[in-house]
Design a protein around this motif. Structure first.
Motif, PDB file in Angstrom:
ATOM      1  N   VAL A 193       0.871  -1.176   0.000  1.00 27.64           N
ATOM      2  CA  VAL A 193       0.000   0.000   0.000  1.00 27.64           C
ATOM      3  C   VAL A 193       0.908   1.226   0.000  1.00 27.64           C
ATOM      4  N   ILE A 194       0.745   2.063  -1.005  1.00 25.20           N
ATOM      5  CA  ILE A 194       1.571   3.266  -1.127  1.00 25.20           C
ATOM      6  C   ILE A 194       0.914   4.440  -0.409  1.00 25.20           C
ATOM      7  N   LYS A 195      -0.419   4.535  -0.539  1.00 23.62           N
ATOM      8  CA  LYS A 195      -1.141   5.631   0.097  1.00 23.62           C
ATOM      9  C   LYS A 195      -2.500   5.106   0.551  1.00 23.62           C
ATOM     10  N   GLY A 196      -2.817   5.312   1.830  1.00 16.72           N
ATOM     11  CA  GLY A 196      -4.088   4.869   2.387  1.00 16.72           C
ATOM     12  C   GLY A 196      -3.927   3.614   3.234  1.00 16.72           C
ATOM     13  N   ASP A 197      -5.022   2.949   3.502  1.00 16.81           N
ATOM     14  CA  ASP A 197      -5.059   1.729   4.306  1.00 16.81           C
ATOM     15  C   ASP A 197      -5.785   0.644   3.532  1.00 16.81           C
ATOM     16  N   LYS A 198      -5.388  -0.606   3.784  1.00 10.71           N
ATOM     17  CA  LYS A 198      -6.061  -1.738   3.141  1.00 10.71           C
ATOM     18  C   LYS A 198      -6.599  -2.669   4.223  1.00 10.71           C
ATOM     19  N   TRP A 199      -7.901  -2.893   4.168  1.00  6.79           N
ATOM     20  CA  TRP A 199      -8.564  -3.829   5.058  1.00  6.79           C
ATOM     21  C   TRP A 199      -9.302  -4.839   4.193  1.00  6.79           C
TER      22      TRP A 199
END
Length: 93
Positions: A74-80
């Motif tokens: 993930v380069i920018k933000g969040d991953k759920w």
């Protein structure tokens, strides 16, 4: 079989990539939105509410090499995400 449910949008990166998948991958409409990692195979960009379903075996129950997959950083933000594995045989530890 694997079901991956994306629980958040990711601004940049975070794709699920299948590096061994074959096809005209650069023809997908979201090609320009992928990170460099995501352009190394068939990739799915995470989008909240979307789900990805894929089989890890062929119909004769042999492993499918094209199901090899990984997650791009993930380069920018969040991953759920949430994952559910559906097994052919009973799973024993």
């Amino acid at each position: 079989m694997t079901l991956n449910i994306y629980r958040s949008d990711v601004e940049e990166g975070g794709e699920t990539v299948f590096p061994s998948a074959k096809g005209n991958i650069s023809a997908v409409p979201w090609w320009d939105e992928l990170s460099e990692c995501g352009k190394k195979g068939l990739s799915v960009k995470p989008k909240m509410g979307d789900a990805l379903l894929f089989w890890s075996m062929t119909p004769d129950a042999t492993p499918d090499p094209s199901s090899l997959h990984g997650g791009c950083p993930v380069i920018k933000g969040d991953k759920w995400s949430s994952t559910k594995w559906i097994r052919v045989n009973e799973y024993r530890v």
